[in-house]
Design an enzyme around this catalytic site. Structure first.
Site, PDB file in Angstrom:
ATOM      1  N   GLU A   1       0.711  -1.027   0.086  1.00  0.00           N
ATOM      2  CA  GLU A   1       0.027  -0.013  -0.016  1.00  0.00           C
ATOM      3  C   GLU A   1       0.502   1.264   0.103  1.00  0.00           C
ATOM      4  O   GLU A   1       0.802   2.023   0.669  1.00  0.00           O
ATOM      5  CB  GLU A   1      -1.087  -0.187   1.390  1.00  0.00           C
ATOM      6  CG  GLU A   1      -2.006  -1.285   1.478  1.00  0.00           C
ATOM      7  CD  GLU A   1      -2.972  -1.382   2.099  1.00  0.00           C
ATOM      8  OE1 GLU A   1      -2.843  -0.790   2.958  1.00  0.00           O
ATOM      9  OE2 GLU A   1      -3.986  -1.600   2.156  1.00  0.00           O
TER      10      GLU A   1
ATOM     11  N   ASP B   1      -8.520  -9.227   4.295  1.00  0.00           N
ATOM     12  CA  ASP B   1      -8.214  -7.719   5.236  1.00  0.00           C
ATOM     13  C   ASP B   1      -9.192  -7.785   6.561  1.00  0.00           C
ATOM     14  O   ASP B   1     -10.092  -6.862   6.599  1.00  0.00           O
ATOM     15  CB  ASP B   1      -8.311  -6.101   4.819  1.00  0.00           C
ATOM     16  CG  ASP B   1      -7.851  -5.283   5.086  1.00  0.00           C
ATOM     17  OD1 ASP B   1      -7.296  -5.883   6.456  1.00  0.00           O
ATOM     18  OD2 ASP B   1      -7.940  -4.278   4.465  1.00  0.00           O
TER      19      ASP B   1
ATOM     20  N   GLU C   1     -12.134  -2.319  12.743  1.00  0.00           N
ATOM     21  CA  GLU C   1     -12.345  -1.639  10.840  1.00  0.00           C
ATOM     22  C   GLU C   1     -13.906  -1.932  10.327  1.00  0.00           C
ATOM     23  O   GLU C   1     -14.902  -0.785   9.977  1.00  0.00           O
ATOM     24  CB  GLU C   1     -10.715  -1.726  10.331  1.00  0.00           C
ATOM     25  CG  GLU C   1     -11.257  -0.235   8.949  1.00  0.00           C
ATOM     26  CD  GLU C   1      -9.831  -1.040   8.448  1.00  0.00           C
ATOM     27  OE1 GLU C   1      -8.576  -1.543   9.263  1.00  0.00           O
ATOM     28  OE2 GLU C   1      -9.007  -1.246   7.222  1.00  0.00           O
TER      29      GLU C   1
HETATM   30  O1  GCW Z   1      -7.051  -2.825   7.021  1.00  0.00           O
HETATM   31  C1  GCW Z   1      -6.559  -1.987   5.989  1.00  0.00           C
HETATM   32  C2  GCW Z   1      -6.795  -0.291   6.333  1.00  0.00           C
HETATM   33  C3  GCW Z   1      -5.201   0.449   6.628  1.00  0.00           C
HETATM   34  C4  GCW Z   1      -4.057  -0.130   6.781  1.00  0.00           C
HETATM   35  C5  GCW Z   1      -4.183  -1.264   6.959  1.00  0.00           C
HETATM   36  C6  GCW Z   1      -2.856  -2.367   6.585  1.00  0.00           C
HETATM   37  C7  GCW Z   1      -2.265   0.760   8.715  1.00  0.00           C
HETATM   38  O2  GCW Z   1      -7.422  -0.597   5.550  1.00  0.00           O
HETATM   39  O3  GCW Z   1      -5.854   2.048   6.920  1.00  0.00           O
HETATM   40  O4  GCW Z   1      -2.978   0.145   7.221  1.00  0.00           O
HETATM   41  O5  GCW Z   1      -5.564  -2.410   6.338  1.00  0.00           O
HETATM   42  O6  GCW Z   1      -2.855  -3.671   7.868  1.00  0.00           O
HETATM   43  O7  GCW Z   1      -1.894  -1.798   6.446  1.00  0.00           O
END
Ligand code: GCW
Length: 715
Positions: free
Chosen positions: A311, A390, A418
């Protein structure tokens, strides 16, 4: 809103004179209200041993005894009768009752490790014998948890040792407020307890109170900044190290070690080198020197956490090097100082073309890391999210966990909610984590996920590494909110994470029982049975309730892009993030089979590779994760997919409405401010659940044209 109180109405949360009590009178005591110490504090308690953590135990005992009329005795011991002995096994000659506990200790197998303890009765005395100072501290909080039961003449002798050595929380806290992500990335409880507006908060009373809560649920490590490391945060490693050291000082008395998220580009952005290439000599020596300096300042520093090539974060790929090269570079710098590097396996292409149906984000972590098994140094911990995508409400267990027998693995959970209601919805995650930890990636006769992260070798001849596992890590959910987690009931998730990391076999309902009795102590609650019953009725099944009214059958991601609060069924459907559901007029779900799909099922060992491959054997709750099926596909439950979607969404909302009504039973029974805060959040949950129901049902009704068999209102 009036200031929150301790467990009982009328009891102030602050008790003066206790150095570890809260600096801010308005902070909720969570699972350590004064009242929870009544049983211990009204007794004669002897503490035997010395050292910093023992000082913490003494402070707690002294405070509790002065609060509840007991007597705290510290060495030298004068042979007086006592009700409780808390003794360090190796700290000089033991007091008499503790000596007599040695026999039961030997009977239970003897070993305590430095975090373990034995609890037994010797005559009229309860004796806790600890293997090391941390064990004494954990033992103390265990006695608090037991309350009066710790002094029951029938107390059963038991040896306690954590199943996992590494029990860690990762804070996604930013030092400088991020323009999009704010002070805490995915934080749902206000600001950070460590940082504010570009600098440290410095009100360390709150950090100490946090450390104390962590020790009382078994957590022993914390990383203090976001894995997405910005320019300000990068400097925590060097010129801002003092800020980290202050936090470490505040947490040390509670046995919590501090870790730091670092940027892989540090040699460039901090060291002024032209490269961060892991094989470059100057880069290696920069890391070695920098790391030595960290240890000079923080001798018990835990190590680094790294999100690399993920990312947008920098990583070894820039230099044509592998993740093993990258991780080993930092591990080499940390090894002589006793530190570890937590290298995250959350690596995937976040710039995917949604038109391309061959690329499957679920495959990414395995594809990147499995070939590197055996190449990581022994102080590298590969930190793997529990599912391949995720932190969704329902995902299969990540195939990476079974694919790297020669690597130290940690599993990463998400306490911060989240994708599970953002601490506005009640969603008790204990049952989800328990399910993951108890999952057996190699089938019935193989090890569990918990055993893998504990480092237990496989039975029989394999090339499994032996030695310590990587443990459990979770993204933290606290902020500077007076209730720590925004939602008072979300505190139970933090507590449960710690307890399950200590003992992954605990029953989540039993953990909840502990949490309820600590948070709402029966001795100070008007109707403890009603509190217990009501909170259980609301929370026990709340994860499944959440699942019912949100994305169906494991398909995931039907949330608003950006904030990840839902619903938005097509929110990610035509995006670059690799999270699609592929609903059309005929059916829904992702074909991840090897026969006709992305081949993801191939990443599992038997039996799962076959169980998941066929819609006939795939568990209902994961069907749409693995298969694209027609709406009239019949589930094992006997329902069709489309009818299941309608039914669960109507049922889920009804269950949330019932939660709301139930909670009203506690009005006047528990602290009114806490009651009101939960009522507000449940209000929001009801509205949000209805929104989810109507979006999802309407979406699928319009796509499929199939009416609800029960004729309910769909828009
Ligand atoms: O779940 C996603 C989140 C990001 C996060 C990423 C990660 C810190 O939306 O905000 O970044 O995972 O785990 O690195």
């Amino acid at each position: 809103m009036s200031a929150p109180m301790a467990g009982s109405p009328g009891e102030p949360a602050t008790v003066t004179g206790h150095p570890h009590r809260f600096g801010e009178p308005s902070v909720h005591p969570a699972w350590l209200p004064s009242e929870a110490f009544r049983a211990l504090g009204s007794r004669r308690v002897l503490v035997h041993g010395d050292g910093p953590l023992v000082d913490t135990v003494e402070t707690e005992v002294t405070w509790a005894c002065s609060r509840f009329g007991g007597q705290a005795l510290v060495a030298p011991y004068r042979d007086e009768p006592v009700d409780l002995v808390l003794a360090l096994r190796w700290a000089g000659p033991l007091p008499a009752p503790a000596t007599r506990a040695l026999a039961p200790l030997n009977e239970t197998g003897g070993g305590l490790g430095d975090e373990g303890f034995l609890l037994t009765r010797v005559g009229d005395t309860t004796v806790l014998l600890a293997g090391g100072p941390a064990g004494l501290l954990y033992g103390l909080y265990h006695v608090v948890r037991l309350g009066e039961a710790a002094f029951d003449p029938g107390l059963v002798t038991r040896r306690h040792r954590p199943a996992l050595r590494r029990r860690m929380l990762d804070h996604w806290d930013n030092v400088a407020v991020h323009p999009v992500m704010g002070q805490v990335e995915r934080g749902y409880a206000g600001g950070s307890i460590f940082w504010r507006n570009g600098g440290p908060r410095r009100d360390l009373a709150r950090v100490r109170a946090y450390g104390r809560l962590l020790a009382a649920c078994g957590i022993n490590a914390v990383s203090v900044n976001n894995v997405n490391v910005g320019a300000t945060e990068a400097r925590l490693l060097t010129e801002r190290l003092g800020d980290v050291a202050e936090i470490a000082d505040a947490l040390r008395p509670f046995g919590v070690r501090v870790h730091l998220s670092v940027t892989f580009a540090a040699p460039v952005v901090l060291g002024g080198l032209p490269t961060a290439d892991p094989l470059d000599e100057k880069v290696r020596s920069w890391w070695a020197t920098t790391t030595r300096q960290v240890y000079e300042r923080i001798p018990d520093f835990g190590g680094y956490v790294v999100k690399a090539d993920s990312e947008g974060q920098p990583g070894p790929f820039t230099y044509g090097r592998s993740h093993a090269d990258g991780a080993n570079l930092l591990a080499e710098a940390l090894a002589p100082l006793g530190g570890v590097v937590h290298w995250r396996a959350f690596v995937y292409n976040h710039r995917q073309d949604w038109r391309d149906r061959r690329t499957d984000r679920a495959r990414a972590a395995y594809d990147h890391f499995a070939p590197l098994d055996g190449e990581f140094r022994t102080n590298v911990i590969l930190q793997v999210k529990y599912g391949p995508i995720d932190f969704q409400t329902r995902e299969p267990v990540s195939p990476v966990i079974a694919a790297m027998p020669a690597t130290r693995l940690a599993v990463e959970m998400q306490v911060t909610q989240e994708y599970t209601g953002q601490q506005r919805h009640v969603c008790y995650l204990g049952p989800l984590w328990r399910e993951i930890l108890g999952f057996r990636p190699w089938g019935e006769d193989g090890r569990t996920v918990a055993a893998v992260v504990a480092g237990e070798p496989a039975k029989g001849p394999t090339r499994t590494r032996s030695g310590p596992g990587g443990g459990l890590v979770a993204v933290a959910n606290v902020g500077d909110d007076p209730y720590w987690c925004g939602h008072p009931l979300a505190q139970a998730n933090l507590y449960a994470f710690g307890r399950l990391a200590w003992d992954p076999e605990l029953d989540p309902a039993a953990v909840l029982d502990e949490w309820i009795d600590l948070t709402f102590p029966p001795t100070a609650t008007e109707d403890p049975a009603l509190v217990r019953e009501t909170v259980h009725a609301i929370m026990d099944d709340s994860w499944r309730t959440y699942e019912r009214y949100t994305a169906p059958l494991g398909v995931g991601f039907m949330v608003n892009p950006g904030n990840h609060y839902g619903p938005q069924v097509d929110g990610y459907e035509y995006s670059q993030w690799g999270t699609y559901h592929f609903a059309d007029r005929d059916g829904v779900g992702v074909d991840r089979t090897r026969a006709t799909g992305t081949g993801y099922t191939d990443q599992y060992p038997p039996p799962w590779r076959d169980v998941y491959e066929s819609p006939e054997t795939c568990p209902d709750e994961l069907l749409l994760f693995f298969h694209h099926v027609p709406y009239d596909h019949v589930l094992h439950s006997g329902s069709t997919v489309i009818q299941h979607i309608y039914d669960t969404h109507f049922a889920g909302v009804e269950q949330v409405e019932a939660m709301f009504r139930r909670w009203q039973l506690l009005a006047g029974v528990i602290d009114p401010a806490l009651h009101e805060r939960v009522t507000d959040r449940l209000d929001e949950q009801v509205l949000s659940a209805r929104e989810w129901r109507d979006h999802i049902n309407t979406y699928f009704f319009r796509k499929s044209g199939v009416p609800d068999a029960k004729g309910r209102r769909i828009h």
